[in-house]
Design a protein around this motif. Structure first.
Motif, PDB file in Angstrom:
ATOM      1  N   ARG A 279       0.760  -1.325  -0.159  1.00  0.00           N
ATOM      2  CA  ARG A 279       0.091   0.475   0.196  1.00  0.00           C
ATOM      3  C   ARG A 279       0.687   1.180   0.303  1.00  0.00           C
ATOM      4  O   ARG A 279       2.030   1.745   1.084  1.00  0.00           O
ATOM      5  N   ARG A 343     -12.160  -5.415   6.366  1.00  0.00           N
ATOM      6  CA  ARG A 343     -10.482  -5.304   5.951  1.00  0.00           C
ATOM      7  C   ARG A 343     -10.218  -6.273   5.842  1.00  0.00           C
ATOM      8  O   ARG A 343      -9.657  -7.657   7.515  1.00  0.00           O
ATOM      9  N   ASP A 347      -5.100  -4.621   5.621  1.00  0.00           N
ATOM     10  CA  ASP A 347      -6.035  -2.967   5.689  1.00  0.00           C
ATOM     11  C   ASP A 347      -5.650  -2.339   6.555  1.00  0.00           C
ATOM     12  O   ASP A 347      -6.999  -2.521   7.448  1.00  0.00           O
ATOM     13  N   ASP A 352      -6.306   2.174   3.717  1.00  0.00           N
ATOM     14  CA  ASP A 352      -6.047   1.442   3.052  1.00  0.00           C
ATOM     15  C   ASP A 352      -7.086   0.914   2.113  1.00  0.00           C
ATOM     16  O   ASP A 352      -8.083   1.742   2.000  1.00  0.00           O
TER      17      ASP A 352
END
Ligand code: SF4
Length: 386
Positions: A279, A343, A347, A352
């Protein structure tokens, strides 16, 4: 409505001011908190209708402002409960305040001073309180999480009477025993960070590291006065992945820093290709009032900054899409944020990606679920409850 702001760089200031405007348009009653709160005049000049402006980490001032404008009946039970500004199933756990570094683009040390670590016993008490109130994910934050305890020379504190050093590894070990997701933010790639990677491989804390690299050209990193050099970073990332292959690494970068040449930018793209981060966020450099970088020569034009940001994001999108595609066919555990949206361990909330699944599953926020992934784009995953 409470708007939590950021005054870290000018892009964040602009974004925060926009968010305040949106909140005013939507709700009409807005209390501003967070870093930008120290710039009361700027906020009031742009948005005179805000009800109150408070500084960072000043929950009592936020709540006073809320109660002043939204009186409520006295409730002897809830009045004594601690107040959180996040959804009930995750919470931020601040482990220290301030920073010993002096990155040339940043004014946080001048606003908040040098690093002051909270005693480990106190941090653990807060973490336990949050978990017993139903929190399923703790997001460990600070200005430099890897520096935790440096200011107190890793002093030994007490957790349930057990002597425990005020240090990142020990803190992660203790937090890992709480049985909830533990996610680390703002970690610098110092050698001692290697010590927490086995805890990720064991499943004690999430295999996730948020490491703000900011650049990869050694020359630009020196101009930025960043605490870590780029040379060893790729080696360190390889080492982390060899211990914990599932580790997700998130980072942020600044393009168009004063003096950044085409060659510096190419080094950054090469780094991106090689590091294959999971990310990534990218900001165009913008001067912040009071930052040392304002005095640097050779500013980069707005056109070049925009061009570099676009190019950077295109390169990263391909990397991200490839990485997410590799998860198709796998079943992954998610923490549900709202029906149909969760998530994974890779994340963090707000910054994210997301994992989408069928709303009709009826799984509510705050519960864990297994999702079998069927499709992916550059940011998110899509699947069905396994
Ligand atoms: S590490 Fe650098 S960018 Fe981060 S808070 Fe400290 S001075 Fe600012």
């Amino acid at each position: 409505m409470i708007v939590n702001t950021c005054g870290f760089i000018d892009a964040a200031v602009a974004e925060s001011l926009d968010a305040i405007g949106e909140a005013l348009a939507e709700n009409g009653k807005v209390v501003v908190t967070g870093c930008l709160g120290v710039k009361n005049e700027l906020i009031r000049k742009n948005h005179p209708a805000v009800l109150a402006v408070t500084g960072p980490h000043d929950t009592p001032a936020v709540m006073n402002a809320v109660h002043a404008h939204l009186p409520r009946p006295h409730d002897p039970y809830t009045d004594l409960a601690p107040v959180r500004l996040t959804p009930p199933h995750y919470a931020y756990l601040k482990i220290s305040e301030g920073c010993n570094h002096r990155c040339s683009f940043c004014i946080i040390p001048s606003m908040r001073g040098d690093l002051v670590s909270r005693p480990i016993g106190e941090v653990m008490q807060e973490a336990e309180r949050l978990v017993s109130s139903g929190v399923k994910e703790l997001l460990v934050i600070s200005q430099d999480t890897s520096a935790y305890g440096v200011d107190v020379k890793y002093r030994t504190g007490f957790v349930h009477g057990k002597p425990t050093k005020t240090r990142m590894k020990e803190l992660c070990d203790e937090l890992g025993d709480l049985g909830v997701w533990i996610r680390l933010h703002y970690v610098y790639p110092y050698p001692h960070v290697d010590d927490v990677i086995p805890l990720m491989a064991e499943g004690k804390i999430l295999p996730y590291l948020d490491v703000p690299f900011q650049h990869a050209s050694p020359r630009i990193l020196r101009l930025m006065k960043r605490p870590a050099s780029a040379e060893k970073v790729l080696e360190r990332i390889r080492g982390w992945r060899s211990i914990c292959p599932d580790i997700a690494i998130r980072s942020t970068f600044i393009v168009g820093f004063p003096g950044e040449t085409d060659s510096d930018f190419s080094q950054l793209l090469d780094f991106l290709e090689e590091a294959r981060l999971d990310r990534v966020g990218c900001f165009e450099y913008s001067p912040v009032e009071g930052a040392a970088a304002n005095a640097l020569p050779d500013p980069v034009s707005d056109e070049i900054k925009a061009f570099r940001k676009e190019k950077f994001m295109k390169v990263q999108e391909k990397i991200s899409a490839r990485k997410l595609k590799s998860r198709i066919g796998k079943t992954i555990r998610v923490l549900v944020d709202e029906p149909g949206v969760g998530r994974s361990s890779a994340d963090a909330p707000e910054i994210d990606g997301l994992v989408y699944f069928e709303k009709s599953s009826g799984i509510e926020a705050g519960h864990f679920a297994g999702v079998r992934i069927e499709r992916a784009d550059q940011h998110d995953l899509f699947g069905r409850i396994a």
